[in-house]
Enzyme design. Structure first.
Site, PDB file in Angstrom:
ATOM      1  N   CYS A   9      17.213  12.871  11.149  1.00 30.67           N
ATOM      2  CA  CYS A   9      18.562  12.990  10.296  1.00 30.67           C
ATOM      3  C   CYS A   9      18.299  13.931   9.033  1.00 30.67           C
ATOM      4  O   CYS A   9      17.352  13.986   8.559  1.00 30.67           O
ATOM      5  CB  CYS A   9      19.326  11.846  10.183  1.00 30.67           C
ATOM      6  SG  CYS A   9      20.933  11.610   9.929  1.00 30.67           S
ATOM      7  N   CYS A  85      21.913  13.068  13.725  1.00 36.36           N
ATOM      8  CA  CYS A  85      23.102  13.385  13.038  1.00 36.36           C
ATOM      9  C   CYS A  85      23.256  14.780  13.352  1.00 36.36           C
ATOM     10  O   CYS A  85      22.451  15.475  13.587  1.00 36.36           O
ATOM     11  CB  CYS A  85      22.889  13.272  11.618  1.00 36.36           C
ATOM     12  SG  CYS A  85      21.581  14.134  10.707  1.00 36.36           S
ATOM     13  N   CYS A  93      14.542  23.333  13.094  1.00 36.85           N
ATOM     14  CA  CYS A  93      13.389  22.237  12.902  1.00 36.85           C
ATOM     15  C   CYS A  93      12.016  22.935  13.050  1.00 36.85           C
ATOM     16  O   CYS A  93      11.755  24.059  13.498  1.00 36.85           O
ATOM     17  CB  CYS A  93      13.395  21.592  14.037  1.00 36.85           C
ATOM     18  SG  CYS A  93      14.932  20.201  14.285  1.00 36.85           S
TER      19      CYS A  93
END
Length: 161
Positions: A9, A85, A93
């Site tokens: 998140c 989220c 990422c």
């Protein structure tokens, strides 16, 4: 077989922390869960700790940390990465070694809820229950007997549950 699971998140202060605790409690010893954030707040929300304690889950050892910890050479090899989220799902990422399976399990942010203490507690309980339901579904998958594509399909479907 043992699996490592990372819940992501943005702030790593509530949803991903609760998911880590639920998975470590329910998935032990087959699963080890971790959580992290792209922009960690550095603190775990006291309301998340209270929700875990109300559910009988131990909050010890939970901390807000950066996802960069899990991109380092000595980090645990990840088998699954779940974003909980919407912001983290849209962010770029890190490259996770070993190509873990990924899915987005978006949950409304209880930390964004304002109102009475009861309304805030209800938001945390709702997020917890959604995460717990999805983790229960995930833990019921016959991971050892289905192929990677089937697992990928199933974990994606769980995010809509």
């Amino acid at each position: 077989m043992h699996y490592n699971v990372l819940f992501l998140c943005t702030g790593n202060s509530a949803r991903s922390i609760m998911a880590e605790a639920i998975m470590n409690f329910k998935g032990h010893p087959t699963f080890t869960a971790y959580s992290a954030g792209s922009q960690p707040s550095g603190t775990v929300r006291p309301e998340a700790i209270a929700q875990l304690q109300n559910a009988g889950l131990p909050p010890e050892g939970l901390r807000s940390k950066s996802w960069e910890e899990f991109a380092k050479p000595n980090a645990p090899k990840l088998d699954f990465v779940f974003t909980v989220c919407d912001n983290a799902a849209k962010e770029v990422c890190p490259i996770w070694p070993g190509q873990p399976l990924t899915a987005h399990w978006g949950v409304p942010d209880p930390a964004a809820v304002t109102g009475t203490p009861e309304e805030i507690q209800r938001a945390y309980r709702s997020a917890f229950m959604t995460l717990e339901r999805r983790i229960d579904l995930f833990l019921s998958l016959p991971l050892a007997t289905i192929d990677r594509l089937a697992i990928e399909t199933e974990i994606g479907n769980i995010g809509h549950q």
